[in-house]
Design an enzyme around this catalytic site. Structure first.
Site, PDB file in Angstrom:
ATOM      1  N   ARG A   7       1.088  -1.374   0.188  1.00  0.00           N
ATOM      2  CA  ARG A   7      -0.050   0.096  -0.108  1.00  0.00           C
ATOM      3  C   ARG A   7       1.240   1.262   0.219  1.00  0.00           C
ATOM      4  O   ARG A   7       2.096   1.308   0.343  1.00  0.00           O
ATOM      5  CB  ARG A   7      -1.277  -0.291   1.099  1.00  0.00           C
ATOM      6  N   ASP A  28      -2.283  11.076  -2.079  1.00  0.00           N
ATOM      7  CA  ASP A  28      -2.262   9.313  -3.172  1.00  0.00           C
ATOM      8  C   ASP A  28      -2.250  10.252  -4.777  1.00  0.00           C
ATOM      9  O   ASP A  28      -2.246   9.693  -5.609  1.00  0.00           O
ATOM     10  CB  ASP A  28      -3.762   8.182  -2.353  1.00  0.00           C
TER      11      ASP A  28
END
Ligand code: MRU
Length: 337
Positions: free
Chosen positions: A41, A230
């Site tokens: 992740r 992100d």
């Protein structure tokens, strides 16, 4: 995360901090599952992992013709794209690998190009983090206490980290830096991963519950906020782990600078903030803590994994190409495009 003779090896981040377990994958669907379940992740890490997943399909393909191999690559790419919606690095990584392989003249050529490309991505990611770390470190003063969110460290990238890269570089410059680490419910990346990484490197850190951030700012104990991202859209909105926006609002309220640190692969020059999907994850992450139920069965749950910080709360953005200042719409195009 490394590419090695047609296989991808990475740390299983779900096992940390209690166990340092490595997993090795040889098929795109295994990597897709690892991204979905957060074995890997962090935006830059899933970008490179997804490219490696697609490359696994290419190098291990049994298709006799280039045309068939490219069709197979397209379906692996579609599967990998469906894993997580918010981090733009995922799509960047897959598209970059696919574009490169599509220039091949033969099956053999395609396999060679796929390996070359993932190896370059691996090297470039570390180089970009080191560069942006050194640039961002100039914003950090000796003795600063830095608040972060989630894990934007070596684990979230191929190595070194973005927000934690800034901290690492400041420490390498001889500055004394302390890091405040909110636990980052529900998946606890702060407690499990950031506290682990920093403690392992001997960088002073204090773990706190997410709910302690407001009081900590009010008490004047935060000098800078440094977070990862992100996706940063062309209009300057910063998408990052849920809780980041809260930190940004508090930072503005208390006159604390707020700096997102991200490589070029995190910038989405095509979209504005209203076109981004914020991932909604399963209820189990909220109603359970490390597998143990903490809420009544059947209670409705909301579990957005990311939030959106508007440009007016951002002091400046740290990238490997330099700092970006307001107005961000112009600054992003000038520095990133
Ligand atoms: O859900 P995650 O753990 O993938 O979310 C990660 C983050 O929000 C990070 O802050 C971001 O990806 C930047 S990592 C360098």
């Amino acid at each position: 995360m490394t590419w090695n003779s047609g296989k991808v090896k990475m740390i299983d981040q779900t096992a940390l901090p209690t166990r340092l377990r490595y997993v090795t994958y040889s098929k795109p669907e295994q990597v897709a599952e690892a991204i979905r379940t957060m074995v890997v992740r962090g935006a830059p890490a899933i970008g490179v992992a997804a490219a490696m997943g697609a490359a696994l399909g290419v190098v291990n393909s049994k298709k006799p013709s280039l045309e068939e191999l490219l069709t197979e690559l397209d379906s692996a790419a579609a599967m990998l794209r469906s894993t997580r919606p918010t981090a733009v690095n995922l799509f960047w990584g897959i598209d970059r690998l696919r574009d490169k392989v599509r220039t091949a003249k033969s099956v053999r050529d395609a396999k060679e190009l796929a390996v070359e490309e993932v190896k370059s991505m691996e090297e470039e990611d570390i180089a970009a983090n080191r560069k942006l770390g050194a640039i961002g470190a100039e914003l950090i003063d000796d003795g600063d206490t830095v608040l972060t969110q989630c894990n934007a460290g070596a684990l979230a990238t191929v190595g070194y980290g973005t927000a934690l890269g800034v901290v690492r570089a400041a420490v390498e410059q001889g500055k004394l830096v302390k890091v405040l680490v909110p636990e980052t419910r529900p998946a606890l990346q702060g407690a499990r991963l950031t506290a682990y990484e920093l403690s392992k490197d001997g960088i002073e850190c204090t773990l706190m519950s997410d709910t302690a951030v407001g009081l900590t700012m009010q008490r004047g104990r935060v000098d800078k906020v440094v977070v990862g991202a992100d996706r940063i859209t062309r209009d300057g909105y910063v998408f990052n782990k849920i809780g980041t926006y809260t930190e940004a609002v508090l930072a503005k309220r208390h006159g604390v600078p707020f700096y997102p640190a991200a490589p070029r692969s995190t910038f989405d020059l095509k979209r504005t903030h209203d076109q981004v999907v914020i991932e909604e994850r399963g209820a189990d992450e909220v109603v359970k803590v490390r597998g143990k139920r903490i809420a009544p069965r059947g209670v409705p749950v909301s579990n957005p994994a990311f939030d959106m910080t508007p440009p007016e709360l951002v002091s400046s953005m740290v990238t490997e190409r330099g700092l970006i200042f307001p107005p961000y719409e112009e600054g992003i195009l000038k520095v990133i495009a």
